[in-house]
Every structure is written in structure tokens, then in C-alpha cells.
Scaffold this motif. Structure first.
Motif, PDB file in Angstrom:
ATOM      1  N   GLN A 181       0.789  -1.225   0.000  1.00  0.00           N
ATOM      2  CA  GLN A 181       0.000   0.000   0.000  1.00  0.00           C
ATOM      3  C   GLN A 181       0.829   1.287   0.000  1.00  0.00           C
ATOM      4  O   GLN A 181       0.317   2.373   0.248  1.00  0.00           O
ATOM      5  CB  GLN A 181      -0.988   0.027   1.169  1.00  0.00           C
ATOM      6  N   HIS A 204      -6.249   1.714  -0.689  1.00  0.00           N
ATOM      7  CA  HIS A 204      -7.389   1.214   0.079  1.00  0.00           C
ATOM      8  C   HIS A 204      -8.347   2.360   0.403  1.00  0.00           C
ATOM      9  O   HIS A 204      -7.930   3.497   0.619  1.00  0.00           O
ATOM     10  CB  HIS A 204      -6.912   0.550   1.364  1.00  0.00           C
ATOM     11  N   TYR A 215     -10.605  -1.946  -0.893  1.00  0.00           N
ATOM     12  CA  TYR A 215     -10.533  -0.775  -1.782  1.00  0.00           C
ATOM     13  C   TYR A 215     -11.732   0.143  -1.623  1.00  0.00           C
ATOM     14  O   TYR A 215     -11.727   1.268  -2.124  1.00  0.00           O
ATOM     15  CB  TYR A 215     -10.448  -1.234  -3.239  1.00  0.00           C
TER      16      TYR A 215
END
Length: 432
Positions: free
Chosen positions: A162, A312, A342
Motif C-alpha cells: 500500500q 485502500h 478498496y
């Protein structure tokens, strides 16, 4: 031996009533099927005698059949031929070639054929013009292809750690990225080519067919109609949402897709993301949208699964065009579990899904045909349970209908069972 299309009389048989030929031999001599001869008899083009239950073709039938074949060569229709035969019969004149009536008909037919020829040539010219125009438009389209809008850059992140992706070697024009490399410090890489984002986890689609090459012998029109019915329901649900300045995601578009059909009536200030296994399909969609909706902000991703290079909690609405159902055929892992990361906490899912009644043979077939399916794939409560497990609740739904014959593409389907299609809307049950 035939002469002028007429069988010599020595091929006929004599009886007390005259000279006759059986229908089978008659058809063979004129190189047509018995069904064709029977059709001509039914329409009155041939008038044989009937002895007991069998047609007997006489010399007049031979003459008429020879005339029929000749007139068909001149492209007369059966209706026109019937009129000519009727004139011949009513005047009792067998020497039709010397009749001015017949000559006039030939002249009229010639003029008609010349007109048809000109129409065909005009149609061919129009087709050539269309082909050349489309080719020119495609070339122009290639020259004005859009890139990845810069507004998507803030949500491009490594699907594994991420971290924000770093953009290098970029070709940027205005607010569009046309070429570039995306890197993560953990080693993940992806790239942008001609305005399309390619992830590093690419592989061939596990599905044999796509929406761009559907064989209607394999996809029954009744099932396609059910899909359209469910998509209309999905569209109506989507219009109830506030999608202005939101991001909407639709995945696996090569199997089915909803959004592109309705883009013209949706907000122009909404951003869209489409993902697909195949570059060819994503290119086709990209060209179509850019031609019809050039002002939309769209990100196109070529990707092999649901692990996407997105931040996310960046997606507002997810469109499930039977992607959950299809995903469950291939993978044991839950598609909702992957995608939920997400989605924003106030997001919603609008989609459709396929299911069978419990203990159906089709469900057993799925488990035996596919190597690693989800054990609950296509079960009647699979979708509800998966959504609830991951904090989504179905707030509205409708069964679009069912079919007992979705098509041979669905190899697991048992022809005696009903395949249902459910349209639904699910909302995240955890609010901010």
C-alpha cells in the motif's frame, strides 16, 4: 440424355392414361430435391396427375419444369414464374418464346436487373466509403487517444504494501499520462502504455469466451435478455446514488459489463475505473468510450485478478457484473474479502449474480469441472453470506428471472434445472 432441360420421352413410362414419370425420377432428372418438386406442386407451378396416392409427372410437367428452370436463371421469382405459366396455360400457347408477352417480360426483367445491379454497386461503394471512413476515424482516434488522467495518480498504490507508487520516465501532455513506469520500494512494478495501466500480475483469462466474441449458439438469447434486465435494474439503483465527484469501479469486463451502456445518462463529473484480463478488450472499450464520451475521466487497467494497484478505501461504488460469480468458479478466496479493502466505509456494491437451488446437479458439476472453485460457488445464499461476513448488507434485490437453457458455454449447467439471475444492492454496514 436431356435436351433444353427437358427429359426425353424414353425416360417416361406409359400407362393406359398416358406417359408418366414418378416424382423421384422427375426430381433427379432436373437435379432438384423431391421437396422442391412437392413445393412447386403445392404452389401450382406444376400440375401432375395423381394415381392412387402417388403423383405422376406428365409431359406438360416436363415442359413447365424446363421453363421454371430457365426463368429462374433469368432471376424471375416463383411468383413471377407462376404468372407466366398461368398466361401460357390460359392461352393454350406452348410456343411462349415467340409471344410478344414473353419478350416484353424479358425486357422488363432485364431493366429490373440493371437497376438492381446499380443498387448493388452503390451499396458496395457505400460500404467501401464506410470502411475507409472508419479506418480514418481509427487513425484519428489513435492520434487523439487519451492517457491516464492525472487525477488518478493520488490513488495509485502498491496492491501488497500500500505504499504510494512512484512515477518515472513519464510522458505527460496536459493532464494526461501516456507513458510511464510505476515503482514501489517493495519491488512491485507496473507501467502505463498508450494511456492504459498494465499491472505486473498478468496472465491469460481463465474464461474461454468474452462479451466481444459471444457465439449465440453457446450463449442463449434468453440468458442475455436476463442479463440486460438485471443491468437495467442495476442502472436504476445507481441513479439513486449520489455519484457526482465519486469513483466507480467495474472489474472483469470481458465477461459482462453494465456501465458503458449507460454512461451517456450518468454524471459527467464521475470518475470510472475499468479492469480486464485482456488488452484487446480494454483497448476496444477505451476506443469506444473516448469516441462517445471524450470528456469522461476513466482509468483502464489490464489486470489478472482483483488485486489492484489502488489505494485502500478509495472507491465509492463497485459494479459487480457477475464478476463475483465468475471469480468464485476459479478461486477459493472470497472476492468480497479482496475488494472490500478498496471500498470506502460508506460505499455500496451494485451487481448481479447467478445461483442455483440447493443440492442442484449443476452445483456438483461446478465442483467437478473447475479445479479450484469456491466450495460455495453459485449456492443460493453464497452472496448474502459473503457480503454479511465482510460487513455488507443487501438493502434491495430482485430476481431478474431464470432460464433452463443459458447456453452450452455454461458447461456445468444441467438442462433440467433453473439458473437464476439476481440483481442486488449492498451497503457497507460500518459507517464513518
Amino acid at each position: 440424355m436431356k435436351k433444353n432441360g427437358v427429359t426425353p420421352f424414353f425416360a417416361l413410362t406409359e400407362s393406359a392414361g398416358g406417359i408418366f414419370m414418378k416424382i423421384g425420377q422427375f426430381a433427379k432428372n432436373f437435379n432438384v430435391s423431391i421437396d422442391t418438386v412437392r413445393h412447386y406442386i403445392e404452389k401450382g407451378l406444376l400440375i401432375p396427375e395423381k394415381i392412387n396416392t402417388q403423383f405422376q409427372m406428365n409431359t406438360i410437367c416436363l415442359e413447365d419444369m424446363a421453363l421454371i428452370n430457365e426463368l429462374k436463371l433469368y432471376r424471375f421469382s416463383l411468383k413471377e414464374i407462376h404468372k407466366i405459366l398461368s398466361f401460357k396455360r390460359i392461352t393454350n400457347n406452348g410456343n411462349y418464346r415467340n409471344m410478344s408477352y414473353f419478350r416484353n417480360l424479358l425486357v422488363e426483367k432485364k431493366m429490373q436487373l440493371i437497376e438492381e445491379k446499380n443498387q448493388i454497386l452503390n451499396a458496395i461503394h457505400s460500404i467501401d466509403t464506410k470502411i475507409n471512413t472508419d479506418t480514418s476515424e481509427n487513425l484519428e482516434q489513435d492520434n487523439r487517444n487519451k492517457g491516464v488522467p492525472l487525477l488518478f495518480v493520488p490513488i495509485l498504490s502498491c496492491p501488497y504494501c500500500q505504499s504510494r507508487l512512484s512515477l518515472q520516465n513519464a510522458s505527460i501532455l496536459g493532464d494526461q499520462i501516456f507513458e510511464g513506469n510505476l515503482f514501489c520500494s517493495c519491488g512491485y512494478q507496473s507501467e502505463i502504455k498508450k494511456g492504459i495501466l498494465f499491472t505486473s500480475n498478468l496472465k491469460a483469462s481463465p474464461f474461454k469466451y468474452s462479451i466481444y466474441e459471444i457465439d449465440l449458439k453457446k450463449w442463449n438469447p434468453n440468458f442475455i435478455s436476463l442479463l440486460e434486465k438485471s443491468k437495467l435494474w442495476m442502472y436504476n439503483e445507481l441513479t439513486q446514488q449520489l455519484i457526482e465527484n465519486k469513483i466507480v469501479l467495474e472489474t472483469n469486463i470481458e465477461m459482462s459489463m453494465m456501465l458503458p451502456t449507460y454512461l451517456s445518462s450518468l454524471s459527467k463529473n464521475t470518475s470510472y475505473i475499468f479492469t480486464c484480463y485482456s488488452l484487446e478488450w480494454i483497448k476496444t472499450l477505451k476506443q469506444s468510450i473516448e469516441k462517445l464520451h471524450p470528456d469522461l475521466s476513466v482509468l483502464y487497467i489490464v489486470n489478472s485478478d482483483l488485486h489492484l494497484p489502488l489505494t485502500h478505501h478509495s472507491i465509492d461504488i463497485f459494479i459487480d457484473s457477475i464478476s463475483f460469480s465468475q471469480y468464485s468458479l476459479i478461486y477459493k478466496e472470497s472476492p468480497v474479502q479482496i475488494l472490500k479493502q478498496y471500498l470506502k466505509n460508506n460505499s455500496c456494491i451494485i451487481g448481479n449474480a447467478v445461483f442455483y437451488e440447493a443440492k442442484s446437479k449443476s452445483l456438483k458439476n461446478i465442483q467437478s469441472i473447475y479445479p479450484t472453485p469456491n466450495p460455495m460457488a453459485f449456492q443460493p445464499y453464497f452472496l448474502d453470506e459473503e457480503l454479511q461476513k465482510h460487513h455488507f448488507t443487501i438493502s434491495s434485490k430482485e430476481i431478474a428471472g431464470f432460464t433452463k437453457n443459458p447456453g452450452s458455454y455454461f458447461s456445468y449447467h444441467d438442462e433440467n434445472e433453473k439458473m437464476y439471475l439476481l440483481a442486488y444492492r449492498a451497503a457497507h454496514s460500518i459507517s464513518k
